[in-house]
Design an enzyme around this catalytic site. Structure first.
Site, mmCIF file in Angstrom:
data_model
loop_
_atom_site.group_PDB
_atom_site.id
_atom_site.type_symbol
_atom_site.label_atom_id
_atom_site.label_comp_id
_atom_site.label_asym_id
_atom_site.label_seq_id
_atom_site.Cartn_x
_atom_site.Cartn_y
_atom_site.Cartn_z
ATOM 1 N N GLU A 70 0.900 -1.316 -0.275
ATOM 2 C CA GLU A 70 0.207 0.136 -0.455
ATOM 3 C C GLU A 70 0.781 0.977 0.192
ATOM 4 O OE1 GLU A 70 -3.188 0.138 -0.105
ATOM 5 O OE2 GLU A 70 -3.499 2.557 0.571
ATOM 6 N N HIS A 73 2.979 2.103 -3.237
ATOM 7 C CA HIS A 73 1.749 2.608 -4.747
ATOM 8 C C HIS A 73 1.659 3.921 -4.120
ATOM 9 C CE1 HIS A 73 -1.551 2.760 -6.643
ATOM 10 N NE2 HIS A 73 -2.719 3.514 -5.630
ATOM 11 N N HIS A 134 -11.295 4.646 -8.531
ATOM 12 C CA HIS A 134 -9.897 4.621 -8.430
ATOM 13 C C HIS A 134 -9.347 4.273 -9.772
ATOM 14 C CE1 HIS A 134 -6.176 5.627 -6.054
ATOM 15 N NE2 HIS A 134 -6.350 4.736 -5.863
ATOM 16 N N HIS A 242 -19.291 -9.201 -17.528
ATOM 17 C CA HIS A 242 -17.840 -9.164 -18.146
ATOM 18 C C HIS A 242 -17.273 -10.165 -19.558
ATOM 19 C CE1 HIS A 242 -13.730 -7.401 -18.090
ATOM 20 N NE2 HIS A 242 -13.458 -8.916 -17.389
ATOM 21 N N HIS A 303 -3.360 -8.820 -16.601
ATOM 22 C CA HIS A 303 -4.478 -8.493 -17.830
ATOM 23 C C HIS A 303 -4.875 -6.879 -16.979
ATOM 24 C CE1 HIS A 303 -8.632 -9.569 -18.711
ATOM 25 N NE2 HIS A 303 -8.796 -8.834 -18.126
HETATM 26 C C1 HEM Z 1 -12.270 -7.699 -24.105
HETATM 27 C C2 HEM Z 1 -10.909 -7.179 -23.569
HETATM 28 C C3 HEM Z 1 -11.294 -7.332 -21.795
HETATM 29 C C4 HEM Z 1 -10.929 -6.152 -21.004
HETATM 30 C C5 HEM Z 1 -10.622 -4.335 -21.980
HETATM 31 C C6 HEM Z 1 -10.626 -6.484 -19.866
HETATM 32 C C7 HEM Z 1 -10.549 -5.000 -18.346
HETATM 33 C C8 HEM Z 1 -10.400 -5.681 -17.177
HETATM 34 C C9 HEM Z 1 -9.702 -5.400 -16.048
HETATM 35 C C10 HEM Z 1 -9.966 -3.227 -16.832
HETATM 36 C C11 HEM Z 1 -9.947 -5.879 -15.163
HETATM 37 C C12 HEM Z 1 -9.950 -5.657 -14.101
HETATM 38 C C13 HEM Z 1 -8.589 -5.715 -13.798
HETATM 39 C C14 HEM Z 1 -7.737 -5.125 -11.491
HETATM 40 O O1 HEM Z 1 -9.610 -5.156 -10.983
HETATM 41 O O2 HEM Z 1 -6.426 -4.799 -11.796
HETATM 42 C C15 HEM Z 1 -10.443 -7.307 -15.243
HETATM 43 C C16 HEM Z 1 -11.234 -8.360 -14.538
HETATM 44 C C17 HEM Z 1 -11.336 -9.254 -14.993
HETATM 45 N N1 HEM Z 1 -11.408 -9.443 -16.318
HETATM 46 FE FE1 HEM Z 1 -11.339 -9.063 -17.398
HETATM 47 N N2 HEM Z 1 -11.281 -7.453 -19.494
HETATM 48 C C18 HEM Z 1 -11.154 -8.230 -21.364
HETATM 49 C C19 HEM Z 1 -11.619 -9.593 -21.049
HETATM 50 C C20 HEM Z 1 -11.865 -10.362 -20.385
HETATM 51 C C21 HEM Z 1 -11.905 -12.221 -20.516
HETATM 52 C C22 HEM Z 1 -12.466 -12.862 -22.280
HETATM 53 C C23 HEM Z 1 -12.462 -12.879 -19.360
HETATM 54 C C24 HEM Z 1 -12.430 -13.904 -19.557
HETATM 55 C C25 HEM Z 1 -13.079 -15.310 -19.753
HETATM 56 C C26 HEM Z 1 -11.765 -11.941 -18.247
HETATM 57 C C27 HEM Z 1 -11.785 -12.407 -16.872
HETATM 58 C C28 HEM Z 1 -11.752 -10.748 -16.036
HETATM 59 C C29 HEM Z 1 -11.481 -11.758 -14.788
HETATM 60 C C30 HEM Z 1 -11.699 -12.618 -14.071
HETATM 61 C C31 HEM Z 1 -11.521 -10.619 -13.464
HETATM 62 C C32 HEM Z 1 -11.631 -10.087 -12.563
HETATM 63 C C33 HEM Z 1 -9.464 -10.279 -11.586
HETATM 64 C C34 HEM Z 1 -9.422 -9.835 -11.162
HETATM 65 O O3 HEM Z 1 -10.985 -9.716 -9.808
HETATM 66 O O4 HEM Z 1 -7.948 -9.642 -10.565
HETATM 67 N N3 HEM Z 1 -11.419 -10.680 -18.608
HETATM 68 N N4 HEM Z 1 -10.759 -7.259 -16.744
#
Ligand code: HEM
Length: 325
Positions: A70, A73, A134, A242, A303
């Protein structure tokens, strides 16, 4: 000035990644107060400091590794705030050189608001709306710094590519879709819904009957939001939305990239179209990796970082399509 903005952009990228790391290691309340940590400017390490800290916050014993996540950051974010202030002051002093002034001014406002969101993240005990705000704020600061860098960079589009102007509306729609998808992802993350669906392509059996849209996007009142307050069906719905969003984003951006590629008469736009598809493909693969490998920290942080790169790619396409020279 260009170098300073580039440095700020790189620093902002580091801050965003450190923020994601802090969130994903559940260290958002590693320091229960703000801007200090248990009342100190550093993480309490010596026995007598730890004793004082725990007497002041008896409900939250010191966990040094979380507190360090924390605080590091916060140190980097503080440095970014100062660099952005310097950019603004230099722009103000050198106004006569036709440098942009409104964008640096906006950045000072954004970074200040972002600091407040950082404070509320802690004082409101990880309220999802604040946590997601945020995250979006961090991505906005990053985008505005990138836009400023592009404006200060003397690049020309060979031939002007005037025929591409008609794609500007589609590019804007692509940008809005990506922003929406990032917000959906931030909501999944802020509500600890990443592991609510472990199957592919959609979710566990019965998912259709269990969908609960109003519940998934409702704001629940609670004292502490750490580890989430929504029930399973609501988290599953957030996760599914999502994934559906990802499908829409993927189909739309692939279509847009192919149109951009075919219509471009300059290599710059063809390169941008290729970069867009590559970044998009990587982002989807990392998203699927989050699910298949049960959210390893490296994939989850990647991601987030590649999501930011996707956003910046769209910022560049939109800006370049509208740029005059
Ligand atoms: C197409 C473009 C996509 C974008 C722009 C995107 C963007 C994001 C962003 C910004 C987050 C938040 C990350 C964070 O809190 O640090 C997120 C979380 C997540 N995304 Fe995506 N996503 C995409 C595709 C996908 C796909 C295809 C999947 C699964 C099949 C997926 C699964 C997840 C999951 C499981 C999380 C939660 C992760 C966590 O709790 O840290 N995303 N995504």
């Amino acid at each position: 000035m260009r170098k300073l903005v580039l440095a700020a952009l790189l620093l902002a990228f580091v801050v965003v990644i450190l923020g994601a790391y802090t969130r994903l290691t559940d260290a958002g309340l590693g320091c229960p107060d703000w801007p200090g940590c248990y009342g100190f400017l550093h993480v309490p390490m010596h026995d007598e400091h730890v004793e004082l800290a725990e007497a002041a916050f008896p409900e939250r014993p010191v966990e040094a590794h979380k507190a360090w996540n924390e605080m590091i950051h916060r140190y980097f974010a503080g440095a970014l705030g100062l660099v952005i202030l310097a950019i603004f002051l230099i722009s103000l002093i050198k106004r006569a050189h036709h440098r942009p002034l409104k964008l640096p001014f906006l950045l000072v406002g954004l970074v200040t608001f972002q600091a407040m969101l950082g404070m509320w993240t802690v004082t409101m005990n990880l309220m999802p709306l604040v946590v997601m705000g945020h995250l979006l704020g961090g991505f906005t600061v990053l985008s505005c710094l990138f836009l400023l860098l592009l404006r200060l960079t003397p690049y020309r589009i060979p031939g002007g590519d005037p025929g591409l102007r008609r794609l500007a509306g589609f590019a804007l729609l692509g940008l809005l879709i990506v922003i929406g998808q990032i917000a959906l992802g931030g909501w999944v993350s802020a509500n600890y819904a990443a592991l609510a669906c472990t199957e592919l392509p959609v979710c566990e059996t019965n998912w259709l009957q269990r969908l609960d849209l109003p519940g998934a996007y409702s704001v629940v009142a609670a004292d502490n939001y750490e580890f989430g307050t929504h029930d399973y069906d609501e988290r599953m719905t957030m996760h599914i939305m999502h994934r559906f969003g990802a499908l829409l984003t993927f189909v739309y951006l692939c279509w847009f990239a192919s149109r951009l590629y075919k219509a471009a008469s300059s290599s710059l736009f063809r390169k941008l179209a290729v970069v867009l598809v590559l970044v998009l493909g990587l982002q989807v693969a990392l998203g699927v990796g989050n699910v298949v490998f049960s959210l390893p920290i490296a994939i989850a942080v990647a991601h987030n970082a590649v999501g930011a790169c996707l956003l910046l790619t769209l910022v560049m396409i939109n800006y370049t399509l509208l740029r005059k020279t």
